[in-house]
Design a protein around this motif. Structure first.
Motif, PDB file in Angstrom:
ATOM      1  N   ASP A   8       2.600  -7.893 -14.586  1.00  0.00           N
ATOM      2  CA  ASP A   8       1.686  -6.983 -14.046  1.00  0.00           C
ATOM      3  C   ASP A   8       1.491  -6.862 -12.359  1.00  0.00           C
ATOM      4  N   VAL A   9       1.573  -8.203 -11.828  1.00  0.00           N
ATOM      5  CA  VAL A   9       1.201  -8.459 -10.398  1.00  0.00           C
ATOM      6  C   VAL A   9       2.430  -7.523  -9.765  1.00  0.00           C
ATOM      7  N   MET A  10       3.974  -8.046 -10.458  1.00  0.00           N
ATOM      8  CA  MET A  10       5.008  -7.320  -9.711  1.00  0.00           C
ATOM      9  C   MET A  10       5.000  -5.652  -9.915  1.00  0.00           C
ATOM     10  N   PHE A  11       4.255  -5.205 -10.936  1.00  0.00           N
ATOM     11  CA  PHE A  11       4.169  -3.784 -11.373  1.00  0.00           C
ATOM     12  C   PHE A  11       3.176  -3.249 -10.237  1.00  0.00           C
ATOM     13  N   GLN A  12       2.087  -3.904 -10.090  1.00  0.00           N
ATOM     14  CA  GLN A  12       0.884  -3.265  -8.993  1.00  0.00           C
ATOM     15  C   GLN A  12       1.290  -3.436  -7.690  1.00  0.00           C
ATOM     16  N   THR A  13       2.291  -4.481  -7.369  1.00  0.00           N
ATOM     17  CA  THR A  13       2.413  -4.542  -5.763  1.00  0.00           C
ATOM     18  C   THR A  13       3.947  -4.133  -5.435  1.00  0.00           C
ATOM     19  N   GLY A  14       4.577  -3.987  -6.398  1.00  0.00           N
ATOM     20  CA  GLY A  14       5.964  -3.460  -6.150  1.00  0.00           C
ATOM     21  C   GLY A  14       7.077  -4.603  -5.694  1.00  0.00           C
ATOM     22  N   LEU A  15       6.520  -5.927  -5.616  1.00  0.00           N
ATOM     23  CA  LEU A  15       7.055  -7.064  -5.012  1.00  0.00           C
ATOM     24  C   LEU A  15       7.922  -7.464  -6.279  1.00  0.00           C
ATOM     25  N   ASP A  49      -7.279  -6.579  -3.725  1.00  0.00           N
ATOM     26  CA  ASP A  49      -7.814  -6.905  -2.275  1.00  0.00           C
ATOM     27  C   ASP A  49      -6.582  -6.973  -1.526  1.00  0.00           C
ATOM     28  N   TRP A  50      -5.443  -7.707  -1.837  1.00  0.00           N
ATOM     29  CA  TRP A  50      -4.467  -7.873  -1.152  1.00  0.00           C
ATOM     30  C   TRP A  50      -3.808  -6.641  -0.953  1.00  0.00           C
ATOM     31  N   ILE A  51      -3.620  -5.711  -1.847  1.00  0.00           N
ATOM     32  CA  ILE A  51      -2.933  -4.465  -1.729  1.00  0.00           C
ATOM     33  C   ILE A  51      -3.887  -3.683  -0.787  1.00  0.00           C
ATOM     34  N   ALA A  52      -5.180  -3.608  -0.995  1.00  0.00           N
ATOM     35  CA  ALA A  52      -6.167  -2.919   0.052  1.00  0.00           C
ATOM     36  C   ALA A  52      -5.932  -3.383   1.515  1.00  0.00           C
ATOM     37  N   SER A  53      -5.446  -4.706   1.741  1.00  0.00           N
ATOM     38  CA  SER A  53      -5.350  -5.005   3.127  1.00  0.00           C
ATOM     39  C   SER A  53      -4.145  -4.800   3.722  1.00  0.00           C
ATOM     40  N   LYS A  54      -3.143  -4.407   2.792  1.00  0.00           N
ATOM     41  CA  LYS A  54      -2.046  -3.892   3.395  1.00  0.00           C
ATOM     42  C   LYS A  54      -2.068  -2.688   3.811  1.00  0.00           C
ATOM     43  N   ILE A  55      -2.919  -1.677   2.747  1.00  0.00           N
ATOM     44  CA  ILE A  55      -3.175  -0.459   3.321  1.00  0.00           C
ATOM     45  C   ILE A  55      -3.940  -0.214   4.636  1.00  0.00           C
ATOM     46  N   MET A  56      -5.061  -1.066   4.720  1.00  0.00           N
ATOM     47  CA  MET A  56      -5.688  -1.328   5.935  1.00  0.00           C
ATOM     48  C   MET A  56      -4.924  -1.599   7.130  1.00  0.00           C
ATOM     49  N   GLU A  57      -4.047  -2.511   6.972  1.00  0.00           N
ATOM     50  CA  GLU A  57      -2.931  -2.874   8.177  1.00  0.00           C
ATOM     51  C   GLU A  57      -2.225  -1.611   8.472  1.00  0.00           C
ATOM     52  N   ARG A  58      -1.608  -1.056   7.576  1.00  0.00           N
ATOM     53  CA  ARG A  58      -1.012   0.174   7.672  1.00  0.00           C
ATOM     54  C   ARG A  58      -1.615   1.308   8.691  1.00  0.00           C
ATOM     55  N   ASP A  59      -3.000   1.591   8.170  1.00  0.00           N
ATOM     56  CA  ASP A  59      -3.677   2.505   8.849  1.00  0.00           C
ATOM     57  C   ASP A  59      -4.069   2.133  10.147  1.00  0.00           C
ATOM     58  N   GLU A  60      -4.279   0.668  10.478  1.00  0.00           N
ATOM     59  CA  GLU A  60      -4.521   0.271  11.692  1.00  0.00           C
ATOM     60  C   GLU A  60      -3.368   0.707  12.812  1.00  0.00           C
ATOM     61  N   VAL A  61      -2.276   0.395  12.323  1.00  0.00           N
ATOM     62  CA  VAL A  61      -1.009   0.731  13.167  1.00  0.00           C
ATOM     63  C   VAL A  61      -0.895   2.012  13.479  1.00  0.00           C
ATOM     64  N   CYS A  62      -1.260   3.068  12.325  1.00  0.00           N
ATOM     65  CA  CYS A  62      -1.192   4.298  12.608  1.00  0.00           C
ATOM     66  C   CYS A  62      -2.053   4.865  13.578  1.00  0.00           C
ATOM     67  N   GLU A  63      -3.320   4.324  13.979  1.00  0.00           N
ATOM     68  CA  GLU A  63      -4.218   4.916  14.772  1.00  0.00           C
ATOM     69  C   GLU A  63      -3.758   4.883  16.195  1.00  0.00           C
TER      70      GLU A  63
END
Length: 63
Positions: A8-15, A49-63
């Motif tokens: 399930d971890v692998m499915f949710q993260t794509g890792l 939460d880890w997935i959400a932090s990756k999304i936040m990192e992506r969004d910070e770079v795009c700003e």
């Protein structure tokens, strides 16, 4: 609180499995909870939460 298995971890993260354990060893991913001698699971909320932090990192770079 819900525990999820590696599949399930692998499915949710794509890792891949090896990447999950590599990130754990580098303190870049939540550590699993031991359920027995050869059985572990992850706290679902920590993975989310880890997935959400990756999304936040992506969004910070795009700003």
């Amino acid at each position: 609180m819900r525990l999820i298995k590696l599949k399930d971890v692998m499915f949710q993260t794509g890792l891949a499995r090896s990447t999950v354990y590599k990130y754990i060893s580098e303190n870049r991913f939540p550590k699993p909870v031991s359920l027995g001698e050869r059985n572990v699971a992850w706290v679902e909320r920590e993975v989310e939460d880890w997935i959400a932090s990756k999304i936040m990192e992506r969004d910070e770079v795009c700003e």
